[in-house]
Motif scaffolding. Structure first.
Motif, PDB file in Angstrom:
ATOM      1  N   MET A 153       0.826  -1.208   0.000  1.00 22.95           N
ATOM      2  CA  MET A 153       0.000   0.000   0.000  1.00 22.95           C
ATOM      3  C   MET A 153       0.862   1.261   0.000  1.00 22.95           C
ATOM      4  O   MET A 153       0.586   2.212  -0.745  1.00 22.95           O
ATOM      5  CB  MET A 153      -0.927   0.006   1.218  1.00 22.95           C
ATOM      6  N   LEU A 154       1.887   1.284   0.822  1.00 26.98           N
ATOM      7  CA  LEU A 154       2.762   2.455   0.890  1.00 26.98           C
ATOM      8  C   LEU A 154       3.497   2.669  -0.422  1.00 26.98           C
ATOM      9  O   LEU A 154       3.741   3.812  -0.832  1.00 26.98           O
ATOM     10  CB  LEU A 154       3.764   2.289   2.043  1.00 26.98           C
TER      11      LEU A 154
ATOM     12  N   ILE B 105       3.848   7.088  -1.204  1.00 27.22           N
ATOM     13  CA  ILE B 105       3.952   7.870   0.032  1.00 27.22           C
ATOM     14  C   ILE B 105       5.379   8.386   0.171  1.00 27.22           C
ATOM     15  O   ILE B 105       6.330   7.602   0.194  1.00 27.22           O
ATOM     16  CB  ILE B 105       3.573   7.025   1.256  1.00 27.22           C
ATOM     17  N   ARG B 106       5.521   9.697   0.269  1.00 26.27           N
ATOM     18  CA  ARG B 106       6.849  10.298   0.421  1.00 26.27           C
ATOM     19  C   ARG B 106       6.698  11.650   1.116  1.00 26.27           C
ATOM     20  O   ARG B 106       5.584  12.176   1.240  1.00 26.27           O
ATOM     21  CB  ARG B 106       7.536  10.475  -0.931  1.00 26.27           C
ATOM     22  N   ALA B 107       7.818  12.193   1.565  1.00 24.89           N
ATOM     23  CA  ALA B 107       7.801  13.467   2.271  1.00 24.89           C
ATOM     24  C   ALA B 107       7.325  14.582   1.343  1.00 24.89           C
ATOM     25  O   ALA B 107       7.664  14.612   0.158  1.00 24.89           O
ATOM     26  CB  ALA B 107       9.195  13.780   2.800  1.00 24.89           C
ATOM     27  N   GLY B 108       6.533  15.496   1.889  1.00 26.58           N
ATOM     28  CA  GLY B 108       6.027  16.623   1.128  1.00 26.58           C
ATOM     29  C   GLY B 108       4.688  16.396   0.467  1.00 26.58           C
ATOM     30  O   GLY B 108       4.127  17.329  -0.118  1.00 26.58           O
TER      31      GLY B 108
ATOM     32  N   ILE C 209       2.001   5.888   7.363  1.00 23.71           N
ATOM     33  CA  ILE C 209       2.136   7.015   6.437  1.00 23.71           C
ATOM     34  C   ILE C 209       2.889   8.168   7.099  1.00 23.71           C
ATOM     35  O   ILE C 209       3.761   8.796   6.478  1.00 23.71           O
ATOM     36  CB  ILE C 209       0.746   7.460   5.962  1.00 23.71           C
ATOM     37  N   MET C 210       2.587   8.434   8.362  1.00 18.29           N
ATOM     38  CA  MET C 210       3.288   9.509   9.077  1.00 18.29           C
ATOM     39  C   MET C 210       4.773   9.196   9.217  1.00 18.29           C
ATOM     40  O   MET C 210       5.615  10.094   9.098  1.00 18.29           O
ATOM     41  CB  MET C 210       2.656   9.708  10.453  1.00 18.29           C
ATOM     42  N   GLU C 211       5.110   7.942   9.463  1.00 18.15           N
ATOM     43  CA  GLU C 211       6.514   7.563   9.590  1.00 18.15           C
ATOM     44  C   GLU C 211       7.259   7.764   8.270  1.00 18.15           C
ATOM     45  O   GLU C 211       8.378   8.289   8.246  1.00 18.15           O
ATOM     46  CB  GLU C 211       6.628   6.108  10.032  1.00 18.15           C
ATOM     47  N   ARG C 212       6.631   7.384   7.163  1.00 21.41           N
ATOM     48  CA  ARG C 212       7.309   7.516   5.870  1.00 21.41           C
ATOM     49  C   ARG C 212       7.412   8.972   5.437  1.00 21.41           C
ATOM     50  O   ARG C 212       8.406   9.361   4.801  1.00 21.41           O
ATOM     51  CB  ARG C 212       6.561   6.706   4.816  1.00 21.41           C
ATOM     52  N   MET C 213       6.435   9.809   5.778  1.00 27.05           N
ATOM     53  CA  MET C 213       6.484  11.224   5.395  1.00 27.05           C
ATOM     54  C   MET C 213       7.398  12.035   6.301  1.00 27.05           C
ATOM     55  O   MET C 213       7.849  13.117   5.919  1.00 27.05           O
ATOM     56  CB  MET C 213       5.074  11.810   5.398  1.00 27.05           C
ATOM     57  N   GLY C 214       7.674  11.530   7.490  1.00 31.53           N
ATOM     58  CA  GLY C 214       8.653  12.179   8.359  1.00 31.53           C
ATOM     59  C   GLY C 214       8.279  13.552   8.853  1.00 31.53           C
ATOM     60  O   GLY C 214       9.153  14.380   9.138  1.00 31.53           O
TER      61      GLY C 214
END
Length: 486
Positions: free
Chosen positions: A183-184, A189-192, A209-214
């Motif tokens: 899914m990710l 899913i990425r920062a920004g 999702i929050m962990e991957r977007m940082g």
């Protein structure tokens, strides 16, 4: 001590969320002093773990204190003797000389698990006749039973998804960890990014999702009912800056937002859904204090009656003054509580207006849906807020709802590259000379429907222009155009 401080890696701090690991069993806890933790039939305190590096293995000693486990040789020269096969070994329960009372006596003396396992090996009449593989299996089994060893690791998406899938799969809709990884990836899913998330998986998908977007970008969480559930999200232990980029919007307001009739004034007075444990405990303490004060007032009233009977007018005046002070403090507290509730209500309305403004821009970079509800109405309504050429991913435990969703999307249009997939997972045991698939494997990890959004107006205009061009051009050019487009 200087050498230990020079080692890399984050250290365990008080108030952090950590994951306890023993073999393949996990449990998420908050690191607090003087708090008893029960894990795998063992109780202990995490006070001594504070200051150590994540990934450290501890041994539970007497009194429930944790001590870093020292590296010891697992086998001695005596245990290296092995037989050629196990054909002459009979499991009659008489091969072990130590009884249950003897083992309990060793535990009462404070002997550690490693030494107990060594005593069991020395008092076994069949151990040296077993093959080397059988000996390793015997040692591993006894260590699991008698060694109280716990490893503290830092929470991550992989660890928490494994923990939930093994312990409470129903809370995450049986979302397997490899399906979550797909899914990710499919959702880019990425920062920004500006992501829209609709999930009923206890906040696990949101946390991933929050962990991957940082903490970079923005996340809009759609929720049903009174408020979102973020039990798994809190286990990640994100800093406060991560939650500043997190917004929330109720599903009940989506239709009004699409039709243009949305208003924050219609927000119902809902109870607080994200009350921390400390606030709950404080609330219960306030209730207890109120009850205590009411009992004090009653006792004061009884004392007043006694003073009237005895004719002590001064005591009656003092108690009446105390009663008046108690009433004033109670009224003051009630007014403060009302003001606090009004402030929270205004803050929620302000955040709701901000979230609605973000959604009305209709430029989200992706959509993730993983809920227990039927995906078709959710997806069709939430795709309105996603920008063109952006991915979307829908998870469902069953295939049939996604097939219906696939058909409706094909009929409506506006999406391309529709794919309905299922991931297949099988675990392997990897050991010297005995690597093989494990006997038990997962029956299914759910299904994913993924695709990419496109604009309908451009597709229709291109088709109309092509038809008009075919009508205007002569027959020879029509054939050339048809060959080119074929």
């Amino acid at each position: 001590m200087a050498e230990e401080s020079a080692r890399p890696g984050p250290r365990i701090r008080e108030g952090d969320w950590a994951v306890l690991k023993r073999d393949e069993v996990f449990k998420a806890v908050q690191v607090l002093r003087r708090r008893k933790v029960i894990f795998e039939k063992q109780w202990f305190y995490l006070d001594n773990a504070i200051g150590h590096i994540y990934g450290t293995t501890f041994e539970v000693s007497t009194g429930g204190s944790l001590q870093p486990k020292k590296k010891m040789e697992e086998t001695t020269t005596e245990t290296k003797e092995a037989g050629t096969d196990n054909r002459n070994i009979v499991d009659d329960g008489k091969s072990q000389k130590l009884t249950h009372d003897d083992i309990q006596a060793l535990k009462d003396k404070g002997i550690k698990g490693q030494e107990i396992v060594q005593q069991l090996i020395e008092n076994s009449t069949t151990f040296r006749g077993k093959t080397e593989f059988a000996q390793d299996k015997y040692i591993k089994k006894k260590k699991k039973k008698y060694e109280a060893v716990i490893t503290i690791v830092k929470p991550s998406t992989r660890i928490l998804s494994t923990m939930y899938y093994a312990r409470e799969p129903g809370k995450i809709n049986h979302l397997r960890y490899d399906t979550l990884a797909q899914m990710l990836t499919l959702g880019n899913i990425r920062a920004g990014n500006k992501m829209i998330v609709m999930e009923t998986c206890a906040g696990l998908v949101l946390g991933a999702i929050m962990e991957r977007m940082g903490g970079h970008g923005s996340i809009i969480q759609m929720y049903p009912g009174g408020g979102p559930v973020r039990a798994a999200t809190s286990c990640f232990g994100f800093p406060e800056s991560f939650f500043r980029t997190l917004y929330e919007f109720p599903l009940s307001k989506v239709c009004s937002l699409v039709s243009g009739t949305f208003s924050s004034e219609t927000l119902p007075s809902e109870p607080d859904y994200n009350v921390p444990v400390e606030e709950e405990s404080n609330g219960s303490l306030e209730e207890k204090q109120t009850l205590i004060q009411e009992t004090e007032v009653e006792s004061n009233t009884e004392a007043v009656m006694e003073s009237i009977e005895t004719g002590d007018q001064e005591t009656m005046d003092d108690l009446a003054a105390e009663d008046a002070e108690c009433k004033e403090s109670k009224e003051r507290r009630n007014k403060e509580n009302i003001r606090e509730k009004q402030r929270k209500q205004q803050e929620r309305k302000r955040k709701l207006v901000e979230t609605a403004a973000l959604l009305e821009e209709k430029n989200a970079d992706g959509l993730i849906v993983a809920s227990k509800f039927h995906p078709t109405p959710l997806l069709l309504s939430l795709l309105e807020f996603v920008a063109p050429s952006r991915p979307f991913v829908v998870y469902c435990q069953y295939k049939e709802p996604l097939l219906d969703c696939y058909t409706k999307l094909r009929e409506k249009g506006g999406v391309i590259n529709l794919k309905l997939s299922e991931t297949w997972l099988r675990n392997y045991q990897v050991l010297p000379d005995r690597s093989h698939p494990k006997l038990m494997m997962s029956g299914g990890g759910g299904y994913l429907l993924s695709g990419i959004t496109v604009t309908m107006e451009k597709v229709q205009s291109d088709a109309n222009s092509l038809e008009a061009q075919k009508i205007e051009e002569p027959a020879s050019k029509k054939r050339k155009l048809e060959e080119l487009h074929c």
